[in-house]
Design an enzyme around this catalytic site. Structure first.
Site, short mmCIF file in Angstrom:
data_model
loop_
_atom_site.label_atom_id
_atom_site.label_comp_id
_atom_site.label_asym_id
_atom_site.label_seq_id
_atom_site.Cartn_x
_atom_site.Cartn_y
_atom_site.Cartn_z
N HIS A 79 28.72 26.77 -30.36
CA HIS A 79 28.48 26.24 -31.69
C HIS A 79 27.03 26.48 -32.04
CE1 HIS A 79 28.69 23.47 -35.13
NE2 HIS A 79 27.49 23.08 -34.75
N ASP A 321 30.42 25.83 -23.83
CA ASP A 321 30.51 24.71 -24.76
C ASP A 321 29.14 24.34 -25.30
OD1 ASP A 321 31.90 22.85 -26.27
OD2 ASP A 321 31.50 21.26 -24.85
N GLY A 340 27.55 16.41 -27.17
CA GLY A 340 27.42 17.83 -26.90
C GLY A 340 26.14 18.17 -26.18
#
Lengths: 449, 321
Positions: A79, A321, A340
């Site tokens: 991301h 991730d 996160g």
């Protein structure tokens, strides 16, 4: 810093021989001393006997000094903040962090602002990747419009624009009918759906249930929030015949259930991320918000089961991730912190612990990190093969260092592995034959000295 | 008084195509042919059904089918009553069977029924003494549509046997698709169903059809392309993501039609969503589109059905099978 980003380097049109390397060939599950010849950005030849009597004249050669040369990492879960939150991470800063981490291809999650539920966003990512000239960048399309889990996104049009798979990122699809229809619909385009199995109605807490959560007094999520959705998803795959990949598997029960589905011959795949095989819920002691992740860090028993899953192959792939969060998101009470952690620069060294601990061989590790994810997402890299793109990572598996957040190239520093001593460092990252990163100790000057 | 014509099939009701014999279907199509000229002539009226009463009982809105049945019955000289459900006692809470019994007491000869629930027409037929014609029940059957489609094809191609027909679009919710699948296969045609997997009913291949999820393979070498209407409420995300995506992958345009036989006919039961399941250029292509011919054949087919069902009976009461 500890190396150079070589973005401006023009593509080398001729041939380059990487000699004196320990070659890792994940596809053939083998490891040997040898050489790789790169021509026009592709792998022209490789093997134990290639240039065994020295590199021929007229070909530029690089002495790998016995370091490992493997297909570059293919990271299927990244991301960034671009577009929408560029202060956290841009595609460019993520590209640099990927280069330092030995990642040659990455797949970008669609939960940006705006979300990638429109073909123009997929084209935007492709255009930015061409400008940035670092790792290959691919994008997920949103599975549902606005990632709200209700209505199908334009899977066909997104796939035509280049979306390599479809996901609602960290939003689980709670409504079984929606996932059922998505699995059916995606069949028309042979599209892969990636799903995070966490039952939303049981996932309102901030860490995993257990003694630690009780002591800290934090609302928690039971591990069964994962396995019950894994079981549901397996049934849906059985019914629809759709292609489903479960992401960030974190519990022992999930591994067990997926193993039995695979044993029945069901085509279902899954991945996990380094926090789930290298950390447990003790890492959130003292309310360390860097350890607040989705799904939450689990118990030691779960962690051991994830390692076993990677050993047995029940878990097919490892993803970073990577999810940057700035100080405003992390320097707040635990319950209010954004979830996160960043992972591009730590994916390889933390994963190498599995090798140092004797749990995986290097070729097996690179199956999880490169060849299998490349295959799942139908990406061209991730393998040693004649004609394949020359996307490679050269690394020193024994290089000892300590992860320190001040050294990260990522814009934000929220690593759950901060201050962890690790072994293994990327010496060079090569994309399409072009060296995009070189560590300080592997410059031509250092080699000559 | 009652005119008996040779070869006219005799049926108690027309509830569906499933279970009809090829001979019955051929007989109904032959009989339909005989009405086409009548419908095209200046004097369109016969008194074959003079004195008979036909009730159009439509629980679902319909303009074309109801009008078509009304025109068909009137051209045969029957008295037609249109029950407008919007103003009827159904709105006041009357059950389907009470409505049926009430109408039955008025001694009609035929009731033409459309209902939103599959099986409703069947249920009604068990409670009345007259003939019942299914004008569409839920997602089950629409037999006169399949017959008019077959008549249109047979007149253009001379046969049904051996033709390859692609039925495209929302198969799951379509009674037209189900009736056509039955009829075409009974008559020896091969059927493909083409559409997104979300609009494909479970195990439809067990009905003998070939399933295709893309138009490129689905339309390859077909003789007939039947497009289905996509209901508006199914376009926005639940079954398909959007109109633009549906049209791009499943809408019929000249590009997708290229793989079909060069003289493939284009059909649509109407009403069409232009730019959703069919491109205007294709819908209006005079060489290939037979969409308006389907409407014309609809009247002839419904005349034939009315004749076959009530034309031979002196009095329907007590004569039901």
């Amino acid at each position: 810093m500890s190396g150079d980003i070589l973005r401006g380097a023009p593509p080398h049109a001729g041939s380059t021989a990487y000699i004196n390397a320990r070659i890792i060939d994940p596809t053939n599950d083998s490891e040997y001393s040898g050489a790789v010849l790169i021509s026009d950005g592709k792998i022209a030849d490789f093997g134990p006997n290639l240039f065994a009597s020295g590199a021929p004249y007229g070909i530029q050669s690089v002495d790998c000094r016995g370091f490992y040369l493997a297909p570059g990492l293919v990271d299927a879960r990244v991301h960034t903040g671009e577009p929408g939150e560029e202060h956290k991470e841009t595609l460019e800063s993520a590209g640099i962090a990927a280069a330092v981490g030995g990642i040659t291809s990455m797949v970008l999650l669609p939960d940006n602002d705006p979300p990638f539920d429109d073909a123009s966003l997929i084209e935007f990512v492709a255009r930015r990747a061409r400008q940035i000239k670092l790792a290959n960048m691919y994008a997920y399309g949103a599975l549902t419009a606005g990632l709200d889990g209700k209505e199908l996104a334009e899977i066909g049009l997104l796939a035509e624009a280049g979306a390599v798979a479809f996901t609602d990122a960290d939003h689980a699809i709670g409504n079984a009918q929606v996932l059922r229809r998505a699995l059916y619909y995606a069949k028309a385009f042979d599209a892969l759906i990636v799903h995070l199995p966490q039952e939303p109605s049981l996932s309102g807490g901030h860490m995993t249930s257990g003694e630690m959560a009780t002591r800290l007094g934090l609302a928690s999520n039971p591990p069964l929030a994962e396995v019950m959705m894994v079981e549901r998803d397996i049934r849906l795959v059985e019914m629809t015949g759709g292609r489903l990949h479960l992401t960030k598997i974190s519990t022992a029960e999930s591994v067990k259930v997926i193993a039995s589905a695979k044993a029945r011959g069901l085509k279902i795949t899954c991945d996990t991320a380094p926090p789930y095989f290298a950390l447990n819920d003790l890492a959130v002691g003292d309310y360390r918000t860097f350890g607040k992740l989705v799904p939450p860090l689990r118990s030691e028993k779960d962690r051991e089961a994830i390692v076993e899953g990677l050993k047995s192959g029940v878990i097919d792939a490892i993803v970073s991730d990577h999810r940057p969060q700035d100080q405003d998101s992390k320097r707040v009470p635990f319950a209010q912190a954004g979830p996160g952690g960043i992972g591009l620069e730590t994916l390889l060294p933390v994963s190498l612990e599995l090798v140092h601990n004797g749990q995986l061989t290097l070729p097996r590790l690179f199956q999880r990190l490169s060849s299998v994810p490349a295959g799942l997402f139908s990406l061209p890299g991730g393998k040693l093969a004649k004609g394949a793109p020359a996307d490679l990572v050269l690394f020193d598996a024994d290089f000892a260092w300590k992860i320190d957040r001040v050294d990260f190239w990522s814009k934000t520093k929220n690593s759950p592995f901060d201050e962890r001593p690790v072994q293994g460092r990327v010496m060079a990252t090569i994309v399409g034959g072009r060296t995009i990163y070189r560590h300080d100790s592997f410059t031509p000057a250092a080699a000559a000295a | 008084m009652t005119k008996k014509r040779a070869g006219v099939p005799r049926l108690p009701h027309l509830l569906g195509i499933e279970g009809l014999s090829p001979e019955t279907i051929s007989g109904l199509l032959d009989l339909s042919e005989s009405y086409i000229d009548q419908n095209r002539s200046l004097d369109k009226r016969r008194d074959l059904l003079s004195g008979r009463t036909v009730i159009n009982l439509f629980f679902e809105n319909s303009t074309r089918t109801r009008t078509s049945f009304e025109v068909a019955a009137k051209r045969l000289g029957a008295d037609v009553i249109n029950m407008d459900v919007a103003t009827s006692s159904v709105r006041k809470g009357e059950t389907l069977l009470d409505t049926a019994m009430t109408l039955n007491a008025m001694r009609p000869d035929a009731i033409v029924v459309r209902h939103a629930e599959s099986g409703a027409v069947n249920l009604l037929s068990q409670k009345v003494n007259c003939t019942v014609i299914n004008a569409g029940d839920g997602q089950h059957e629409h037999p006169t549509q399949a017959l008019l489609d077959a008549l249109t094809i047979r007149r253009r191609r001379g046969r049904l046997q051996g033709l390859l027909v692609a039925i495209c679009g929302d198969i799951m919710h379509s009674r037209v698709a189900r009736s056509n699948i039955h009829l075409l296969q009974i008559m020896g045609a091969r059927v493909r169903v083409v559409g997104p997997p979300t609009l494909m009913p479970t195990d439809i291949d067990k009905m003998g059809v070939e399933i295709h999820y893309n138009m490129r393979t689905g339309l390859k070498d077909v003789d007939i392309v039947m497009m289905l209407r996509l209901q508006t409420e199914r376009m926005q995300g639940s079954f398909v993501p959007s109109i633009s995506e549906y049209f791009r992958f499943f809408g019929l345009d000249h590009e997708k039609l290229k793989v079909a036989k060069p003289d493939a006919l284009i059909m649509h039961p109407g009403p069409m969503n232009r730019g959703v399941e069919i491109d205007s250029e294709v819908a209006d292509d005079l060489d290939r589109s037979v969409i308006h011919e389907q409407v014309e054949m609809g009247v002839a087919v419904r005349m034939a059905c009315l004749e076959a069902l009530i034309g031979g009976r002196r009095n329907a009461i007590g004569a039901a099978a």
